[in-house]
Design a protein around this motif. Sequence first.
Motif, mmCIF file in Angstrom:
data_model
loop_
_atom_site.group_PDB
_atom_site.id
_atom_site.type_symbol
_atom_site.label_atom_id
_atom_site.label_comp_id
_atom_site.label_asym_id
_atom_site.label_seq_id
_atom_site.Cartn_x
_atom_site.Cartn_y
_atom_site.Cartn_z
ATOM 1 N N ARG A 19 -12.346 8.840 -2.161
ATOM 2 C CA ARG A 19 -11.188 9.489 -2.157
ATOM 3 C C ARG A 19 -10.245 9.074 -1.049
ATOM 4 N NH1 ARG A 19 -14.430 13.526 -2.560
ATOM 5 N NH2 ARG A 19 -14.807 14.449 -4.632
ATOM 6 N N GLU A 20 -10.660 8.510 -0.280
ATOM 7 C CA GLU A 20 -9.696 8.178 0.799
ATOM 8 C C GLU A 20 -9.184 6.455 0.889
ATOM 9 O OE1 GLU A 20 -8.778 9.951 3.430
ATOM 10 O OE2 GLU A 20 -9.536 11.720 2.444
ATOM 11 N N LEU A 21 -10.100 5.790 -0.200
ATOM 12 C CA LEU A 21 -9.526 4.401 -0.388
ATOM 13 C C LEU A 21 -8.027 4.558 -0.903
ATOM 14 C CD1 LEU A 21 -10.558 1.687 -0.240
ATOM 15 C CD2 LEU A 21 -11.436 1.932 -2.644
ATOM 16 N N GLY A 22 -7.256 3.662 -0.231
ATOM 17 C CA GLY A 22 -5.810 3.741 -0.641
ATOM 18 C C GLY A 22 -5.199 2.271 -0.899
ATOM 19 N N LYS A 23 -3.988 2.493 -1.131
ATOM 20 C CA LYS A 23 -3.204 0.941 -1.365
ATOM 21 C C LYS A 23 -3.310 0.356 0.278
ATOM 22 C CE LYS A 23 1.431 2.976 -0.266
ATOM 23 N NZ LYS A 23 2.804 3.038 -0.664
ATOM 24 N N THR A 24 -3.203 1.008 1.260
ATOM 25 C CA THR A 24 -3.026 -0.040 2.350
ATOM 26 C C THR A 24 -4.298 -0.836 2.548
ATOM 27 O OG1 THR A 24 -2.028 1.914 3.505
ATOM 28 C CG2 THR A 24 -3.203 0.173 5.062
ATOM 29 N N GLU A 25 -5.431 -0.298 2.181
ATOM 30 C CA GLU A 25 -6.558 -1.184 2.308
ATOM 31 C C GLU A 25 -6.936 -2.025 1.244
ATOM 32 O OE1 GLU A 25 -7.663 3.028 3.995
ATOM 33 O OE2 GLU A 25 -6.919 2.134 2.146
ATOM 34 N N ILE A 26 -6.334 -1.788 0.019
ATOM 35 C CA ILE A 26 -6.120 -2.868 -0.984
ATOM 36 C C ILE A 26 -5.123 -3.868 -0.641
ATOM 37 C CG2 ILE A 26 -5.534 -3.017 -3.515
ATOM 38 C CD1 ILE A 26 -7.948 -1.333 -3.059
ATOM 39 N N LEU A 27 -4.003 -3.873 -0.186
ATOM 40 C CA LEU A 27 -3.112 -4.541 0.365
ATOM 41 C C LEU A 27 -3.459 -5.635 1.190
ATOM 42 C CD1 LEU A 27 0.243 -2.560 -0.144
ATOM 43 C CD2 LEU A 27 -0.680 -4.293 -1.769
ATOM 44 N N ASP A 28 -4.334 -4.845 2.254
ATOM 45 C CA ASP A 28 -4.887 -5.397 3.460
ATOM 46 C C ASP A 28 -5.769 -6.667 3.033
ATOM 47 O OD1 ASP A 28 -3.540 -3.908 5.644
ATOM 48 O OD2 ASP A 28 -5.242 -3.034 5.837
ATOM 49 N N VAL A 29 -6.600 -6.431 1.887
ATOM 50 C CA VAL A 29 -7.615 -7.362 1.581
ATOM 51 C C VAL A 29 -6.803 -8.355 0.717
ATOM 52 C CG1 VAL A 29 -9.546 -7.704 -0.046
ATOM 53 C CG2 VAL A 29 -9.467 -5.843 1.437
ATOM 54 N N LEU A 30 -5.924 -8.246 -0.082
ATOM 55 C CA LEU A 30 -5.004 -8.907 -0.997
ATOM 56 C C LEU A 30 -4.124 -9.908 -0.319
ATOM 57 C CD1 LEU A 30 -3.935 -6.691 -4.015
ATOM 58 C CD2 LEU A 30 -5.648 -8.187 -3.936
ATOM 59 N N GLY A 31 -3.894 -9.374 0.999
ATOM 60 C CA GLY A 31 -2.718 -10.168 1.706
ATOM 61 C C GLY A 31 -1.584 -10.042 1.259
ATOM 62 N N CYS A 89 2.603 -3.037 -8.559
ATOM 63 C CA CYS A 89 1.526 -3.236 -9.696
ATOM 64 C C CYS A 89 0.352 -3.118 -9.124
ATOM 65 C CB CYS A 89 1.853 -4.662 -10.249
ATOM 66 S SG CYS A 89 3.543 -4.917 -11.188
ATOM 67 N N SER A 90 0.056 -3.433 -7.815
ATOM 68 C CA SER A 90 -1.316 -3.761 -7.113
ATOM 69 C C SER A 90 -1.727 -2.259 -6.389
ATOM 70 C CB SER A 90 -1.060 -4.903 -5.867
ATOM 71 O OG SER A 90 -0.291 -4.283 -4.851
ATOM 72 N N VAL A 91 -1.060 -1.538 -6.618
ATOM 73 C CA VAL A 91 -1.391 -0.038 -5.983
ATOM 74 C C VAL A 91 -1.779 1.142 -6.874
ATOM 75 C CG1 VAL A 91 -0.125 -0.512 -3.669
ATOM 76 C CG2 VAL A 91 0.889 0.765 -5.537
ATOM 77 N N ILE A 92 -1.934 0.709 -8.106
ATOM 78 C CA ILE A 92 -2.307 1.820 -9.029
ATOM 79 C C ILE A 92 -3.844 1.870 -9.159
ATOM 80 C CG2 ILE A 92 -0.387 1.885 -10.561
ATOM 81 C CD1 ILE A 92 -1.821 0.080 -12.600
ATOM 82 N N SER A 93 -4.697 0.724 -8.723
ATOM 83 C CA SER A 93 -6.086 0.787 -8.986
ATOM 84 C C SER A 93 -6.750 2.127 -8.111
ATOM 85 C CB SER A 93 -6.662 -0.377 -8.680
ATOM 86 O OG SER A 93 -6.297 -1.010 -7.552
#
Length: 110
Positions: free
Chosen positions: A69-81, A90-94
């Motif tokens: 539940r805490e996983l959010g766009k910041t963590e996703i964008l950090d990994v994607l670069g 587009c990358s933050v709806i997952s």
Amino acid sequence: PRNARSMTDADGVGRAINEACSDVVTIYIRVDTDRIVDASFKAQGCVACIAAASVTTELAQNLSLDEARELGKTEILDVLGEIPAGKIQCSVISPTALHEAVNDFENKRS
């Protein structure tokens, strides 16, 4: 992409849509003892959307439901670069689809 598959025996399924560009992500999770033991996705969208869905499923593996539940766009964008500014949305709806999958699991359980 990793984990790009539907899951017929999913314990929870969540879906998110980016209204601006019509990208769609569906996240499937399998849960054991309140921990995500498997996650996969199906996506219709641009490369950024698909990459983010792949990253989301990778990060969700072995998380507790509360951690998911805490996983959010910041963590996703950090990994994607570095993502072009026009593709960030587009990358933050997952993560939203993941949160919906957790909610679906909990609703089925109660």
